[in-house]
Design a protein around this motif. Sequence first.
Motif, PDB file in Angstrom:
ATOM      1  N   LEU A  76       0.662  -1.337  -0.251  1.00 28.92           N
ATOM      2  CA  LEU A  76       0.037   0.040  -0.115  1.00 28.92           C
ATOM      3  C   LEU A  76       0.818   1.239  -0.010  1.00 28.92           C
ATOM      4  N   LEU A  77       1.639   1.248   1.033  1.00 27.12           N
ATOM      5  CA  LEU A  77       2.739   2.618   1.129  1.00 27.12           C
ATOM      6  C   LEU A  77       4.156   2.419   1.343  1.00 27.12           C
ATOM      7  N   ASP A  78       4.740   3.080   0.930  1.00 27.23           N
ATOM      8  CA  ASP A  78       6.523   3.119   1.309  1.00 27.23           C
ATOM      9  C   ASP A  78       6.636   4.360   1.891  1.00 27.23           C
ATOM     10  N   LEU A  79       7.322   4.603   3.075  1.00 33.00           N
ATOM     11  CA  LEU A  79       7.639   5.790   3.604  1.00 33.00           C
ATOM     12  C   LEU A  79       9.222   5.611   3.951  1.00 33.00           C
ATOM     13  N   TYR A  80       9.881   6.657   3.626  1.00 33.82           N
ATOM     14  CA  TYR A  80      11.198   6.740   4.140  1.00 33.82           C
ATOM     15  C   TYR A  80      11.570   8.023   4.792  1.00 33.82           C
ATOM     16  N   ALA A  81      12.871   7.985   5.938  1.00 28.57           N
ATOM     17  CA  ALA A  81      12.933   8.978   6.565  1.00 28.57           C
ATOM     18  C   ALA A  81      13.413  10.251   5.948  1.00 28.57           C
ATOM     19  N   SER A  82      13.533  10.184   4.819  1.00 30.83           N
ATOM     20  CA  SER A  82      14.178  11.142   3.917  1.00 30.83           C
ATOM     21  C   SER A  82      12.931  12.254   3.527  1.00 30.83           C
ATOM     22  N   GLY A  83      11.910  11.505   3.740  1.00 32.42           N
ATOM     23  CA  GLY A  83      10.663  12.289   3.161  1.00 32.42           C
ATOM     24  C   GLY A  83       9.890  11.596   1.876  1.00 32.42           C
ATOM     25  N   GLU A  84      10.494  10.770   1.335  1.00 30.35           N
ATOM     26  CA  GLU A  84      10.141  10.207   0.189  1.00 30.35           C
ATOM     27  C   GLU A  84       8.894   9.310   0.394  1.00 30.35           C
ATOM     28  N   ARG A  85       7.655   9.056  -0.549  1.00 29.44           N
ATOM     29  CA  ARG A  85       6.661   8.402  -0.203  1.00 29.44           C
ATOM     30  C   ARG A  85       6.342   7.807  -1.546  1.00 29.44           C
ATOM     31  N   ARG A  86       5.822   6.591  -1.462  1.00 30.49           N
ATOM     32  CA  ARG A  86       5.499   5.899  -2.685  1.00 30.49           C
ATOM     33  C   ARG A  86       3.958   5.275  -2.527  1.00 30.49           C
ATOM     34  N   ALA A  87       2.929   5.405  -3.149  1.00 31.62           N
ATOM     35  CA  ALA A  87       1.667   4.807  -2.866  1.00 31.62           C
ATOM     36  C   ALA A  87       1.281   3.643  -4.065  1.00 31.62           C
ATOM     37  N   TYR A  88       1.009   2.554  -3.555  1.00 34.31           N
ATOM     38  CA  TYR A  88       0.436   1.451  -4.412  1.00 34.31           C
ATOM     39  C   TYR A  88      -1.050   0.953  -4.014  1.00 34.31           C
ATOM     40  N   GLY A  89      -1.155  -0.335  -4.366  1.00 39.47           N
ATOM     41  CA  GLY A  89      -2.558  -0.599  -4.020  1.00 39.47           C
ATOM     42  C   GLY A  89      -3.584  -0.421  -5.153  1.00 39.47           C
ATOM     43  N   PRO A  90      -4.763  -0.886  -4.770  1.00 38.63           N
ATOM     44  CA  PRO A  90      -5.704  -0.941  -5.843  1.00 38.63           C
ATOM     45  C   PRO A  90      -6.208   0.591  -5.843  1.00 38.63           C
ATOM     46  N   PRO A  91      -6.655   1.086  -7.236  1.00 41.73           N
ATOM     47  CA  PRO A  91      -7.259   2.610  -7.047  1.00 41.73           C
ATOM     48  C   PRO A  91      -8.244   2.883  -5.945  1.00 41.73           C
ATOM     49  N   PHE A  92      -9.192   1.701  -5.720  1.00 39.76           N
ATOM     50  CA  PHE A  92     -10.396   2.096  -5.000  1.00 39.76           C
ATOM     51  C   PHE A  92      -9.913   2.287  -3.562  1.00 39.76           C
ATOM     52  N   LEU A  93      -8.715   1.903  -3.245  1.00 40.98           N
ATOM     53  CA  LEU A  93      -8.104   2.235  -1.686  1.00 40.98           C
ATOM     54  C   LEU A  93      -7.094   3.113  -1.787  1.00 40.98           C
ATOM     55  N   ARG A  94      -6.420   3.563  -2.812  1.00 37.73           N
ATOM     56  CA  ARG A  94      -5.150   4.337  -2.929  1.00 37.73           C
ATOM     57  C   ARG A  94      -5.427   5.666  -2.152  1.00 37.73           C
ATOM     58  N   ASP A  95      -6.657   6.242  -2.840  1.00 38.69           N
ATOM     59  CA  ASP A  95      -6.812   7.699  -2.520  1.00 38.69           C
ATOM     60  C   ASP A  95      -7.645   7.778  -1.260  1.00 38.69           C
ATOM     61  N   ARG A  96      -7.930   6.709  -0.354  1.00 35.55           N
ATOM     62  CA  ARG A  96      -8.699   6.909   0.755  1.00 35.55           C
ATOM     63  C   ARG A  96      -7.566   6.309   2.053  1.00 35.55           C
ATOM     64  N   VAL A  97      -6.365   5.991   1.593  1.00 36.59           N
ATOM     65  CA  VAL A  97      -5.403   5.684   2.733  1.00 36.59           C
ATOM     66  C   VAL A  97      -4.405   6.734   2.947  1.00 36.59           C
ATOM     67  N   ALA A  98      -3.823   7.026   4.253  1.00 36.27           N
ATOM     68  CA  ALA A  98      -2.961   7.826   4.395  1.00 36.27           C
ATOM     69  C   ALA A  98      -2.178   7.835   5.849  1.00 36.27           C
ATOM     70  N   VAL A  99      -0.899   8.417   5.821  1.00 39.02           N
ATOM     71  CA  VAL A  99      -0.010   8.265   7.201  1.00 39.02           C
ATOM     72  C   VAL A  99       0.240   9.587   7.379  1.00 39.02           C
ATOM     73  N   GLU A 100       0.344  10.108   8.470  1.00 37.75           N
ATOM     74  CA  GLU A 100       0.463  11.509   8.852  1.00 37.75           C
ATOM     75  C   GLU A 100       2.126  12.122   8.254  1.00 37.75           C
ATOM     76  N   ALA A 101       2.151  13.392   7.973  1.00 35.56           N
ATOM     77  CA  ALA A 101       3.203  13.973   7.382  1.00 35.56           C
ATOM     78  C   ALA A 101       4.484  13.712   8.190  1.00 35.56           C
ATOM     79  N   ASP A 102       4.334  14.033   9.522  1.00 38.13           N
ATOM     80  CA  ASP A 102       5.435  14.222  10.701  1.00 38.13           C
ATOM     81  C   ASP A 102       5.520  12.763  11.306  1.00 38.13           C
ATOM     82  N   ALA A 103       5.157  11.503  10.449  1.00 32.91           N
ATOM     83  CA  ALA A 103       5.370  10.104  11.055  1.00 32.91           C
ATOM     84  C   ALA A 103       6.616   9.895  11.736  1.00 32.91           C
ATOM     85  N   PHE A 104       7.722  10.259  10.897  1.00 33.49           N
ATOM     86  CA  PHE A 104       9.126   9.850  11.648  1.00 33.49           C
ATOM     87  C   PHE A 104       9.571  10.741  12.813  1.00 33.49           C
ATOM     88  N   ALA A 105       8.939  11.974  12.669  1.00 33.49           N
ATOM     89  CA  ALA A 105       9.175  13.066  13.804  1.00 33.49           C
ATOM     90  C   ALA A 105       8.500  12.531  15.059  1.00 33.49           C
TER      91      ALA A 105
END
Length: 432
Positions: free
Chosen positions: A220-249
Amino acid sequence: MELRAWVLIWRLVLLQSEFMGGPSGPATSDGSVVSESAVSWAAGARAVLRCQSPRMVWTQDRLHDRQRVVHWDLSGGQAGGPARRLVDMYSAGEQRVYEPRDRGRLLLPPSAFHDGNFSLFIRAVEETDEGLYTCNLHHHYCHLYESLAVRLKVTDDPRAAGAHWDGEKEVLAVERGAPALLTCVNRAHVWTDRHLEEAQQVVHWDRQPPGVPHDRADRLLDLYASGERRAYGPPFLRDRVAVEADAFARGDFSLLIDPLEPADEGTYSCHLHHHYCGLHERRVFHLRVTEPAARPPPGAPGPGAGDPTLTRGRSVINVIVPEGRAHFFQQLGYVLATLLLFILLLITVVLATRQRRRGGYEYSDKKSKSKAKDINMAEFAVASGDQALYRSEDIRLDYKNNILKERAELAHSLPPAKNIDLDKEFRKEYCK
């Protein structure tokens, strides 16, 4: 002299085994499962899958790599007492010797954090150096703490000098005045290499639809400490999932699904990887989507439409009015009046019951007396009638001759008494 000492150090290091684990092997990509839970949310709600770890908090090294440190402690010496710090060194290469008498006599290799050799060298062993030595490695950034113990014995016999393993730690016997090397080796990359932390911290979320095994899960998601993010998964779910921007902080990588749909049901996995610190964890969530609560039709009134107090919300306000003394006496009067009425009613019932029982006894006595009197009178009447009848019969008798008259008199009169001579009868029986 110093060159010979360092040559001796390296020879002993090569002969000694690595007591504190060698280089770490590659970590598994999945990591160990630290938690597994089943969660349930209604369709249309905002689902939150909690995934938190303080060890994944990314902080830049502003102290010039002073987050790795090694220090040697001594305890159980001849003087006794608590353990005391001998020497420590940070990964930047700074050494600090605590006792003035030990300066120039206790040495640590300057390249310790490059080759993993943290052994302590003592130039000339003294009697006061005997005791239990502890090599402590601390990595404040990765929250890692490792230690190794070595016991040092001082002897005057050269033939007793040597090293052996007692099952828990190394025991080193050294001749007085000779140099000693207390071995402490750890070549794990976390102590020797300083990689870029932001390239070593990765978090990703996977999803398994119902019936799909773990090795075929969708990313579904790839998160890196450098700030890069990658979203995967089916289209019906991709736009409805999220993780906070300050997750690593904050170390909070919780997954938000808004709004939740019935097709989102399945197994979700949160993978935390900190390659630099050797952290590999996985948290599993079994998500079940339930039916939403029934909504009333647009024209139908709500559950609180009839009550104006319920339209303001679900909050309930309890108002407590203090009671005065007059109210207390009023309530007490009600209680006493009720009790008095009950007592009067009970007395009335008891008196009525007793009166009824007494009247019943008198009636039964009168009835029995009158019945006995009637019976006696009847018997008397019958007896008198019989006598009158007999007298009338006697009077009305009209005998034709004297023989019949005598028979009638004999019938109405009692038979004459019969005299029996018992002696005569007894003699008759005896003669027979």
